[in-house]
Design a protein around this motif. Structure first.
Motif, PDB file in Angstrom:
ATOM      1  N   LYS A  91      29.914 -21.183  23.650  1.00  0.00           N
ATOM      2  CA  LYS A  91      29.102 -22.199  22.986  1.00  0.00           C
ATOM      3  C   LYS A  91      27.725 -21.636  22.648  1.00  0.00           C
ATOM      4  CE  LYS A  91      32.261 -25.322  23.321  1.00  0.00           C
ATOM      5  NZ  LYS A  91      32.981 -25.734  22.158  1.00  0.00           N
ATOM      6  N   CYS A  92      27.064 -22.262  21.695  1.00  0.00           N
ATOM      7  CA  CYS A  92      25.723 -21.885  21.256  1.00  0.00           C
ATOM      8  C   CYS A  92      24.763 -21.919  22.447  1.00  0.00           C
ATOM      9  CB  CYS A  92      25.269 -22.867  20.169  1.00  0.00           C
ATOM     10  SG  CYS A  92      23.624 -22.536  19.520  1.00  0.00           S
ATOM     11  N   ILE A  93      23.819 -20.965  22.484  1.00  0.00           N
ATOM     12  CA  ILE A  93      22.888 -20.876  23.611  1.00  0.00           C
ATOM     13  C   ILE A  93      21.736 -21.871  23.535  1.00  0.00           C
ATOM     14  CG2 ILE A  93      23.423 -18.468  24.127  1.00  0.00           C
ATOM     15  CD1 ILE A  93      20.833 -17.700  22.628  1.00  0.00           C
ATOM     16  N   VAL A  94      21.586 -22.552  22.401  1.00  0.00           N
ATOM     17  CA  VAL A  94      20.528 -23.550  22.263  1.00  0.00           C
ATOM     18  C   VAL A  94      20.878 -24.755  23.136  1.00  0.00           C
ATOM     19  CG1 VAL A  94      19.338 -25.099  20.659  1.00  0.00           C
ATOM     20  CG2 VAL A  94      19.923 -22.784  19.947  1.00  0.00           C
ATOM     21  N   GLU A  95      19.940 -25.197  23.938  1.00  0.00           N
ATOM     22  CA  GLU A  95      20.197 -26.276  24.891  1.00  0.00           C
ATOM     23  C   GLU A  95      20.673 -27.549  24.194  1.00  0.00           C
ATOM     24  OE1 GLU A  95      17.802 -28.694  28.372  1.00  0.00           O
ATOM     25  OE2 GLU A  95      17.061 -26.748  27.737  1.00  0.00           O
ATOM     26  N   GLY A  96      21.758 -28.108  24.685  1.00  0.00           N
ATOM     27  CA  GLY A  96      22.290 -29.359  24.146  1.00  0.00           C
ATOM     28  C   GLY A  96      23.240 -29.187  22.965  1.00  0.00           C
ATOM     29  N   CYS A  97      23.370 -27.977  22.444  1.00  0.00           N
ATOM     30  CA  CYS A  97      24.250 -27.735  21.290  1.00  0.00           C
ATOM     31  C   CYS A  97      25.648 -27.391  21.788  1.00  0.00           C
ATOM     32  CB  CYS A  97      23.706 -26.608  20.418  1.00  0.00           C
ATOM     33  SG  CYS A  97      24.715 -26.316  18.950  1.00  0.00           S
ATOM     34  N   GLN A  98      26.669 -28.072  21.251  1.00  0.00           N
ATOM     35  CA  GLN A  98      28.049 -27.849  21.658  1.00  0.00           C
ATOM     36  C   GLN A  98      28.870 -27.090  20.609  1.00  0.00           C
ATOM     37  OE1 GLN A  98      29.509 -28.573  24.718  1.00  0.00           O
ATOM     38  NE2 GLN A  98      27.351 -28.784  25.208  1.00  0.00           N
ATOM     39  N   ASN A  99      28.211 -26.567  19.565  1.00  0.00           N
ATOM     40  CA  ASN A  99      28.917 -25.817  18.529  1.00  0.00           C
ATOM     41  C   ASN A  99      29.331 -24.440  19.047  1.00  0.00           C
ATOM     42  OD1 ASN A  99      28.532 -27.849  16.642  1.00  0.00           O
ATOM     43  ND2 ASN A  99      26.565 -27.017  15.993  1.00  0.00           N
ATOM     44  N   ASN A 100      30.384 -23.885  18.491  1.00  0.00           N
ATOM     45  CA  ASN A 100      30.828 -22.534  18.863  1.00  0.00           C
ATOM     46  C   ASN A 100      29.855 -21.511  18.307  1.00  0.00           C
ATOM     47  OD1 ASN A 100      33.086 -23.696  20.000  1.00  0.00           O
ATOM     48  ND2 ASN A 100      34.373 -23.300  18.227  1.00  0.00           N
ATOM     49  N   GLN A 101      29.567 -20.476  19.114  1.00  0.00           N
ATOM     50  CA  GLN A 101      28.635 -19.453  18.649  1.00  0.00           C
ATOM     51  C   GLN A 101      29.307 -18.539  17.639  1.00  0.00           C
ATOM     52  OE1 GLN A 101      28.473 -15.869  21.703  1.00  0.00           O
ATOM     53  NE2 GLN A 101      27.565 -17.693  22.599  1.00  0.00           N
ATOM     54  N   LYS A 102      28.530 -18.063  16.696  1.00  0.00           N
ATOM     55  CA  LYS A 102      29.035 -17.187  15.647  1.00  0.00           C
ATOM     56  C   LYS A 102      28.489 -15.775  15.793  1.00  0.00           C
ATOM     57  CE  LYS A 102      31.313 -20.383  13.560  1.00  0.00           C
ATOM     58  NZ  LYS A 102      32.735 -20.440  13.688  1.00  0.00           N
ATOM     59  N   GLN A 103      27.165 -15.657  15.964  1.00  0.00           N
ATOM     60  CA  GLN A 103      26.538 -14.343  16.037  1.00  0.00           C
ATOM     61  C   GLN A 103      25.273 -14.436  16.865  1.00  0.00           C
ATOM     62  OE1 GLN A 103      24.865 -12.855  12.379  1.00  0.00           O
ATOM     63  NE2 GLN A 103      25.438 -10.766  12.884  1.00  0.00           N
ATOM     64  N   GLY A 104      25.056 -13.486  17.735  1.00  0.00           N
ATOM     65  CA  GLY A 104      23.842 -13.454  18.541  1.00  0.00           C
ATOM     66  C   GLY A 104      23.726 -14.624  19.504  1.00  0.00           C
ATOM     67  N   GLY A 105      24.850 -15.226  19.896  1.00  0.00           N
ATOM     68  CA  GLY A 105      24.822 -16.329  20.838  1.00  0.00           C
ATOM     69  C   GLY A 105      24.475 -17.667  20.223  1.00  0.00           C
ATOM     70  N   LYS A 106      24.289 -17.714  18.911  1.00  0.00           N
ATOM     71  CA  LYS A 106      23.904 -18.961  18.248  1.00  0.00           C
ATOM     72  C   LYS A 106      24.949 -19.384  17.227  1.00  0.00           C
ATOM     73  CE  LYS A 106      18.957 -18.137  18.683  1.00  0.00           C
ATOM     74  NZ  LYS A 106      17.719 -17.925  17.954  1.00  0.00           N
ATOM     75  N   CYS A 107      24.967 -20.692  16.943  1.00  0.00           N
ATOM     76  CA  CYS A 107      25.845 -21.222  15.894  1.00  0.00           C
ATOM     77  C   CYS A 107      25.129 -21.074  14.549  1.00  0.00           C
ATOM     78  CB  CYS A 107      26.171 -22.682  16.180  1.00  0.00           C
ATOM     79  SG  CYS A 107      24.743 -23.789  16.092  1.00  0.00           S
ATOM     80  N   LYS A 108      25.819 -21.410  13.476  1.00  0.00           N
ATOM     81  CA  LYS A 108      25.223 -21.316  12.135  1.00  0.00           C
ATOM     82  C   LYS A 108      23.971 -22.161  12.009  1.00  0.00           C
ATOM     83  CE  LYS A 108      29.685 -20.939   9.889  1.00  0.00           C
ATOM     84  NZ  LYS A 108      30.555 -21.608   8.926  1.00  0.00           N
ATOM     85  N   ARG A 109      24.027 -23.378  12.575  1.00  0.00           N
ATOM     86  CA  ARG A 109      22.917 -24.304  12.460  1.00  0.00           C
ATOM     87  C   ARG A 109      21.638 -23.771  13.113  1.00  0.00           C
ATOM     88  NH1 ARG A 109      24.544 -30.079  13.568  1.00  0.00           N
ATOM     89  NH2 ARG A 109      25.040 -29.937  11.380  1.00  0.00           N
ATOM     90  N   HIS A 110      21.805 -22.965  14.175  1.00  0.00           N
ATOM     91  CA  HIS A 110      20.638 -22.478  14.908  1.00  0.00           C
ATOM     92  C   HIS A 110      20.300 -21.020  14.613  1.00  0.00           C
ATOM     93  CE1 HIS A 110      21.612 -26.072  17.434  1.00  0.00           C
ATOM     94  NE2 HIS A 110      20.367 -26.261  17.114  1.00  0.00           N
ATOM     95  N   GLY A 111      20.786 -20.513  13.490  1.00  0.00           N
ATOM     96  CA  GLY A 111      20.287 -19.230  13.021  1.00  0.00           C
ATOM     97  C   GLY A 111      21.236 -18.061  13.017  1.00  0.00           C
ATOM     98  N   ALA A 112      22.498 -18.253  13.308  1.00  0.00           N
ATOM     99  CA  ALA A 112      23.434 -17.132  13.220  1.00  0.00           C
ATOM    100  C   ALA A 112      23.554 -16.723  11.763  1.00  0.00           C
ATOM    101  CB  ALA A 112      24.795 -17.522  13.773  1.00  0.00           C
ATOM    102  N   LYS A 113      23.443 -15.430  11.513  1.00  0.00           N
ATOM    103  CA  LYS A 113      23.558 -14.952  10.135  1.00  0.00           C
ATOM    104  C   LYS A 113      25.021 -15.010   9.726  1.00  0.00           C
ATOM    105  CE  LYS A 113      19.610 -11.930  10.428  1.00  0.00           C
ATOM    106  NZ  LYS A 113      19.128 -10.550  10.421  1.00  0.00           N
ATOM    107  N   CYS A 114      25.269 -15.566   8.568  1.00  0.00           N
ATOM    108  CA  CYS A 114      26.637 -15.679   8.080  1.00  0.00           C
ATOM    109  C   CYS A 114      26.654 -15.493   6.572  1.00  0.00           C
ATOM    110  CB  CYS A 114      27.236 -17.029   8.463  1.00  0.00           C
ATOM    111  SG  CYS A 114      26.278 -18.424   7.902  1.00  0.00           S
ATOM    112  N   THR A 115      27.817 -15.321   6.035  1.00  0.00           N
ATOM    113  CA  THR A 115      27.931 -15.070   4.604  1.00  0.00           C
ATOM    114  C   THR A 115      27.836 -16.354   3.779  1.00  0.00           C
ATOM    115  OG1 THR A 115      30.327 -15.206   4.767  1.00  0.00           O
ATOM    116  CG2 THR A 115      29.339 -13.019   4.929  1.00  0.00           C
TER     117      THR A 115
END
Length: 149
Positions: A91-115
């Motif tokens: 899961k995303c490392i941002v407190e309270g976020c339940q989204n799956n992490q994509k890159q660098g421990g974060k989800c897209k919403r919290h700054g994971a770089k994606c295409t």
């Protein structure tokens, strides 16, 4: 003899009902088929089973755990379920976020770089769906084009 063994195996798995599942009724009186595994109340999708008990709704079937007797879905390169050592979904490392992490421990919403690109409208942080804009701004553009003609 093999047929009798298969029947025994099925009954030990807790399968009941016909090939479509167990007939059940919703609150409004509509009929639906329930998963035929005992104690399961999910909707039957295929062969009387829900997705958790073996119905395949995708084009490609999900891989099952390689451990004998385990019917759970395999994860990762080891082809094992999480209980037997497969890779769990992080899961995303941002407190309270339940989204799956994509890159660098974060989800897209919290700054994971994606295409996937962001909407071109200023101050809009949503993901672009088509034509460089999100769904909302795409509808606004379509409405503006319709009024212009």
């Amino acid at each position: 003899e093999d047929g009798q063994e298969q029947k025994k195996r099925k009954s030990s798995n807790g399968v009941s009902g016909d090939s479509q599942g167990v007939i059940a009724f919703k609150d409004d009186g509509k009929k639906y088929y329930q998963c035929k595994m005992s104690d399961c109340i999910k909707y039957a999708v295929q062969r009387g089973l829900c997705c958790a008990h073996g119905a395949v709704v995708k084009r490609y079937p999900r891989k099952r755990c390689v451990v004998e007797g385990c019917e759970k879905i395999a994860r990762g390169k080891m082809a094992k379920c999480v209980a037997h050592g497969g890779t769990p979904v992080k899961k995303c490392i941002v407190e309270g976020c339940q989204n799956n992490q994509k890159q660098g421990g974060k989800c897209k919403r919290h700054g994971a770089k994606c295409t996937i690109k962001r909407c071109n409208f200023s101050k809009c942080n949503k993901f672009a769906n088509r034509g460089g804009v999100c769904i909302r701004h795409g509808k606004e553009l379509a409405a503006a084009r319709a009024h212009a003609h």
